[in-house]
Design a protein around this motif. Structure first.
Motif, PDB file in Angstrom:
ATOM      1  N   ASP A  52     -27.730  47.476  42.311  1.00 35.13           N
ATOM      2  CA  ASP A  52     -28.315  48.817  42.455  1.00 35.13           C
ATOM      3  C   ASP A  52     -27.565  49.914  41.700  1.00 35.13           C
ATOM      4  O   ASP A  52     -27.919  51.090  41.810  1.00 35.13           O
ATOM      5  N   ILE A  53     -26.553  49.533  40.941  1.00 37.13           N
ATOM      6  CA  ILE A  53     -25.796  50.551  40.205  1.00 37.13           C
ATOM      7  C   ILE A  53     -26.716  51.220  39.175  1.00 37.13           C
ATOM      8  O   ILE A  53     -27.509  50.561  38.508  1.00 37.13           O
ATOM      9  N   LEU A  54     -26.616  52.517  39.118  1.00 36.50           N
ATOM     10  CA  LEU A  54     -27.399  53.392  38.228  1.00 36.50           C
ATOM     11  C   LEU A  54     -28.895  53.458  38.573  1.00 36.50           C
ATOM     12  O   LEU A  54     -29.701  53.899  37.781  1.00 36.50           O
ATOM     13  N   GLN A  55     -29.212  52.998  39.782  1.00 35.31           N
ATOM     14  CA  GLN A  55     -30.603  53.175  40.256  1.00 35.31           C
ATOM     15  C   GLN A  55     -30.703  54.540  40.929  1.00 35.31           C
ATOM     16  O   GLN A  55     -29.739  54.997  41.553  1.00 35.31           O
ATOM     17  N   ASP A  56     -31.886  55.140  40.847  1.00 40.85           N
ATOM     18  CA  ASP A  56     -32.125  56.420  41.509  1.00 40.85           C
ATOM     19  C   ASP A  56     -32.066  56.210  43.030  1.00 40.85           C
ATOM     20  O   ASP A  56     -32.734  55.321  43.552  1.00 40.85           O
ATOM     21  N   ILE A  57     -31.272  57.026  43.726  1.00 41.58           N
ATOM     22  CA  ILE A  57     -31.082  56.819  45.175  1.00 41.58           C
ATOM     23  C   ILE A  57     -32.407  56.953  45.936  1.00 41.58           C
ATOM     24  O   ILE A  57     -32.618  56.283  46.946  1.00 41.58           O
ATOM     25  N   THR A  58     -33.329  57.779  45.403  1.00 42.95           N
ATOM     26  CA  THR A  58     -34.597  57.955  46.129  1.00 42.95           C
ATOM     27  C   THR A  58     -35.508  56.721  46.010  1.00 42.95           C
ATOM     28  O   THR A  58     -36.475  56.594  46.748  1.00 42.95           O
ATOM     29  N   TYR A  59     -35.208  55.810  45.061  1.00 40.24           N
ATOM     30  CA  TYR A  59     -35.956  54.543  45.017  1.00 40.24           C
ATOM     31  C   TYR A  59     -35.392  53.562  46.027  1.00 40.24           C
ATOM     32  O   TYR A  59     -36.059  52.645  46.477  1.00 40.24           O
ATOM     33  N   LEU A  60     -34.119  53.747  46.329  1.00 41.18           N
ATOM     34  CA  LEU A  60     -33.447  52.784  47.203  1.00 41.18           C
ATOM     35  C   LEU A  60     -33.533  53.182  48.673  1.00 41.18           C
ATOM     36  O   LEU A  60     -33.691  52.348  49.534  1.00 41.18           O
ATOM     37  N   VAL A  61     -33.403  54.503  48.916  1.00 44.04           N
ATOM     38  CA  VAL A  61     -33.517  54.998  50.305  1.00 44.04           C
ATOM     39  C   VAL A  61     -34.783  55.845  50.337  1.00 44.04           C
ATOM     40  O   VAL A  61     -34.803  56.963  49.853  1.00 44.04           O
ATOM     41  N   ARG A  62     -35.838  55.297  50.910  1.00 40.97           N
ATOM     42  CA  ARG A  62     -37.149  55.917  50.710  1.00 40.97           C
ATOM     43  C   ARG A  62     -37.666  56.712  51.900  1.00 40.97           C
ATOM     44  O   ARG A  62     -38.768  57.244  51.849  1.00 40.97           O
ATOM     45  N   GLN A  63     -36.876  56.796  52.963  1.00 35.10           N
ATOM     46  CA  GLN A  63     -37.394  57.529  54.133  1.00 35.10           C
ATOM     47  C   GLN A  63     -37.707  58.971  53.740  1.00 35.10           C
ATOM     48  O   GLN A  63     -36.861  59.630  53.125  1.00 35.10           O
ATOM     49  N   PRO A  64     -38.910  59.471  54.102  1.00 37.73           N
ATOM     50  CA  PRO A  64     -39.319  60.828  53.691  1.00 37.73           C
ATOM     51  C   PRO A  64     -38.319  61.907  54.110  1.00 37.73           C
ATOM     52  O   PRO A  64     -38.036  62.826  53.341  1.00 37.73           O
ATOM     53  N   GLU A  65     -37.742  61.763  55.314  1.00 37.39           N
ATOM     54  CA  GLU A  65     -36.806  62.807  55.773  1.00 37.39           C
ATOM     55  C   GLU A  65     -35.560  62.854  54.895  1.00 37.39           C
ATOM     56  O   GLU A  65     -34.996  63.911  54.633  1.00 37.39           O
ATOM     57  N   PHE A  66     -35.174  61.687  54.363  1.00 39.53           N
ATOM     58  CA  PHE A  66     -33.999  61.646  53.500  1.00 39.53           C
ATOM     59  C   PHE A  66     -34.305  62.339  52.162  1.00 39.53           C
ATOM     60  O   PHE A  66     -33.524  63.154  51.662  1.00 39.53           O
ATOM     61  N   ILE A  67     -35.482  62.028  51.620  1.00 39.24           N
ATOM     62  CA  ILE A  67     -35.871  62.611  50.325  1.00 39.24           C
ATOM     63  C   ILE A  67     -36.010  64.131  50.454  1.00 39.24           C
ATOM     64  O   ILE A  67     -35.541  64.895  49.601  1.00 39.24           O
ATOM     65  N   GLN A  68     -36.571  64.546  51.569  1.00 39.66           N
ATOM     66  CA  GLN A  68     -36.716  65.983  51.835  1.00 39.66           C
ATOM     67  C   GLN A  68     -35.334  66.647  51.918  1.00 39.66           C
ATOM     68  O   GLN A  68     -35.109  67.710  51.345  1.00 39.66           O
ATOM     69  N   TYR A  69     -34.421  66.001  52.614  1.00 38.14           N
ATOM     70  CA  TYR A  69     -33.057  66.532  52.785  1.00 38.14           C
ATOM     71  C   TYR A  69     -32.369  66.673  51.422  1.00 38.14           C
ATOM     72  O   TYR A  69     -31.743  67.674  51.108  1.00 38.14           O
ATOM     73  N   LEU A  70     -32.592  65.641  50.591  1.00 38.29           N
ATOM     74  CA  LEU A  70     -31.967  65.614  49.274  1.00 38.29           C
ATOM     75  C   LEU A  70     -32.483  66.775  48.416  1.00 38.29           C
ATOM     76  O   LEU A  70     -31.718  67.461  47.743  1.00 38.29           O
ATOM     77  N   HIS A  71     -33.806  67.005  48.474  1.00 39.70           N
ATOM     78  CA  HIS A  71     -34.404  68.036  47.634  1.00 39.70           C
ATOM     79  C   HIS A  71     -34.185  69.439  48.177  1.00 39.70           C
ATOM     80  O   HIS A  71     -34.133  70.393  47.415  1.00 39.70           O
ATOM     81  N   ALA A  72     -34.043  69.545  49.516  1.00 40.84           N
ATOM     82  CA  ALA A  72     -33.889  70.886  50.105  1.00 40.84           C
ATOM     83  C   ALA A  72     -32.602  71.548  49.620  1.00 40.84           C
ATOM     84  O   ALA A  72     -32.529  72.768  49.501  1.00 40.84           O
ATOM     85  N   GLY A  73     -31.598  70.760  49.336  1.00 39.77           N
ATOM     86  CA  GLY A  73     -30.360  71.303  48.761  1.00 39.77           C
ATOM     87  C   GLY A  73     -29.451  72.003  49.752  1.00 39.77           C
ATOM     88  O   GLY A  73     -28.424  72.540  49.370  1.00 39.77           O
ATOM     89  N   ASN A  74     -29.805  71.995  51.042  1.00 40.79           N
ATOM     90  CA  ASN A  74     -28.933  72.626  52.032  1.00 40.79           C
ATOM     91  C   ASN A  74     -28.211  71.522  52.802  1.00 40.79           C
ATOM     92  O   ASN A  74     -28.773  70.896  53.693  1.00 40.79           O
ATOM     93  N   TYR A  75     -26.958  71.289  52.399  1.00 38.50           N
ATOM     94  CA  TYR A  75     -26.256  70.144  52.970  1.00 38.50           C
ATOM     95  C   TYR A  75     -25.218  70.543  54.007  1.00 38.50           C
ATOM     96  O   TYR A  75     -24.331  69.763  54.338  1.00 38.50           O
ATOM     97  N   ALA A  76     -25.325  71.787  54.506  1.00 37.25           N
ATOM     98  CA  ALA A  76     -24.326  72.247  55.474  1.00 37.25           C
ATOM     99  C   ALA A  76     -24.444  71.442  56.777  1.00 37.25           C
ATOM    100  O   ALA A  76     -23.442  71.081  57.376  1.00 37.25           O
ATOM    101  N   GLU A  77     -25.683  71.153  57.172  1.00 31.88           N
ATOM    102  CA  GLU A  77     -25.902  70.387  58.411  1.00 31.88           C
ATOM    103  C   GLU A  77     -26.184  68.936  58.055  1.00 31.88           C
ATOM    104  O   GLU A  77     -26.889  68.660  57.082  1.00 31.88           O
ATOM    105  N   PRO A  78     -25.680  67.982  58.827  1.00 30.78           N
ATOM    106  CA  PRO A  78     -25.994  66.579  58.525  1.00 30.78           C
ATOM    107  C   PRO A  78     -27.435  66.230  58.911  1.00 30.78           C
ATOM    108  O   PRO A  78     -28.036  66.926  59.723  1.00 30.78           O
ATOM    109  N   LEU A  79     -27.945  65.175  58.291  1.00 28.66           N
ATOM    110  CA  LEU A  79     -29.287  64.693  58.643  1.00 28.66           C
ATOM    111  C   LEU A  79     -29.131  63.483  59.558  1.00 28.66           C
ATOM    112  O   LEU A  79     -28.344  62.590  59.270  1.00 28.66           O
TER     113      LEU A  79
END
Ligand code: ADP
Length: 423
Positions: free
Chosen positions: A129-156
């Motif tokens: 999985d090296i150099l694979q896009d993380i959103t292809y590997l971890v596909r849960q919608p809440e994770f993708i949303q968290y990644l794109h929201a850009g606010n990482y102060a609070e954990p998911l």
């Protein structure tokens, strides 16, 4: 130096013979020198492919200096390489030992590297999985949303993809410009404890509210109707007393449970005289039953076992009290203290209402009741078997339950063989 000597000799030839002789000599001389240097360069090239001190070519003259300087350089380089490899291995071992999953993501959110725990949490494979896009590997919608929201102060908080019952807390930490570390923490246990705590608080509040509401109702009635007859006031006070006793019972069971569950109160054991202990438990049961049941006791077990008298008494009394409360009048209740295959056993058998098999595994949960109203009517708190189970655990004993609806139940505390040994 050889070239200078050769040139001087050529000048001599020129002076003595002729220019042609001198040039011919110089030509042959230079060819010899060049052939010698080519040979040294060839040796150098071969040695550089595998530079070891014992195989340093014997160059002679300036070549010796060249070879040994090169050797020192190669040695230094090898040492630096080894040091870096050691440090890398060290970091790899340290990150593998981390209690958290770590994935390093590059500027394009592709996986650069991850530790074994992250492989487990996200179902990644560090080799493929090296150099694979993380959103292809971890596909849960809440994770993708968290990644794109850009606010990482609070954990998911999310469920692991491949293990439905695993709960992860995820955090993205920026580093080195636009790179990120994806850090995952397994909080399954914490979540379970938190859910239990919430349920517990809700249950306790509910249990307290019911008698409080009843008492409150009576108090309001008494206040609103000052002319109530003496008999009615007395009746209201009796009912209020019943409810306050219920609350008192509940609080005392809660305190017992909390003391038993407190890791800082270790079990203080002694050799308990079982004859007198069981006689007391038997008498308590007799008072509760008040002649409504056929009540008997069989005493064939060891006279003494190691344990805490007060706790054992509380566990045994809870089992006997349940048998009395869940056995209709005329039924039979039998207490048995015995030794089976070396294990001391205390059992209470009744011919009462029995319990459907589906409930049995949950009976020791706090506030779990098969029939809520029957438990309440008979003064139950829903904590009795939780207390028994806790005491059993503290004594390294097992609580065995067998029951049939309409036929009766049997609750047995099986103690370890070594409980009879003097400690
Ligand atoms: P409770 O205070 O409600 O009796 P316990 O923890 O002692 O709470 O018991 C949990 C539940 O197990 C009870 O509500 C009852 O439904 C069931 N139970 C316990 N003992 C017996 C028994 N001897 N016969 C039938 N049911 C029982």
């Amino acid at each position: 130096m050889p070239v200078v000597y050769g040139a001087l000799f050529a000048l001599l030839l020129w002076a003595v013979f002729s220019a042609v002789a001198a040039l011919s000599f110089m030509l042959v001389f230079l060819l010899v020198v060049m052939a010698y240097r080519a040979k040294q360069l060839y040796k150098l090239g071969r040695w550089l492919s595998e530079p070891r001190p014992e195989t340093i070519p014997d160059g002679g003259g300036i070549w010796d200096d060249v070879f040994s300087s090169l050797y020192k350089m190669v040695k230094r380089h090898n040492q630096t390489k080894q040091k870096l490899a050691d440090e890398l291995q060290h970091i790899e071992q340290a990150t593998a030992a981390l209690p958290e999953g770590v994935v390093s993501l590059n500027e394009a959110r592709r996986v650069e590297w991850c530790n074994p725990l992250a492989e487990q949490h996200f179902g990644l494979d560090v080799n493929s999985d090296i150099l694979q896009d993380i959103t292809y590997l971890v596909r849960q919608p809440e994770f993708i949303q968290y990644l794109h929201a850009g606010n990482y102060a609070e954990p998911l908080v999310m469920k692991a993809a491949r293990h439905e019952d695993m709960v992860l807390s995820i955090r993205l930490v920026p580093y080195g410009g636009n790179k990120h570390l994806l850090i995952s923490h397994d909080i399954t246990q914490l979540e379970r404890i938190e859910t239990m705590r919430r349920d517990f608080v809700a249950n306790v509040s509910h249990e307290m509210r019911t008698p409080l509401t009843v008492v409150n109702g009576f108090v309001e009635n008494l206040l609103d109707m000052p002319d109530l007859s003496h008999d009615k006031i007395r009746r209201a006070l009796e009912l209020m007393e019943e409810q306050t006793r219920r609350m008192d019972h509940l609080v005392s069971d809660l305190l017992t449970l909390s003391r038993l569950e407190n890791d800082h109160s270790p079990l203080r054991t002694e050799m308990v005289d079982m004859k007198s202990l069981i006689a007391e438990v038997y008498q308590d049961g007799q008072m509760l039953s008040d002649g409504r049941h056929q009540y008997s006791l069989e005493m064939a077990g060891p006279l003494k076992i190691s344990g805490n008298r007060e706790e054992l008494r509380s566990a045994f009394t809870n089992l006997v009290s349940n048998a009395v409360r869940y056995t209709p009048d005329g039924g039979a209740i039998r207490l048995d203290w015995a030794l089976h295959s070396g294990h001391p056993e205390f059992s209470v058998q009744d011919s009462g209402i029995g319990i459907d098999a589906q409930h049995i595994p949950r009976l020791t949960e706090r506030f779990y009741r098969v029939d809520r109203s029957r438990s309440r009517e008979t003064g139950g708190t829903g904590l009795g078997l939780a207390i028994v189970n806790r005491i059993a655990l503290r004594h390294h004993a097992r609580l065995q339950i067998s029951s049939r609806v309409g036929e009766g139940s049997s609750f047995t505390l099986v103690f370890p063989e070594n409980a009879v040994e003097e400690k």
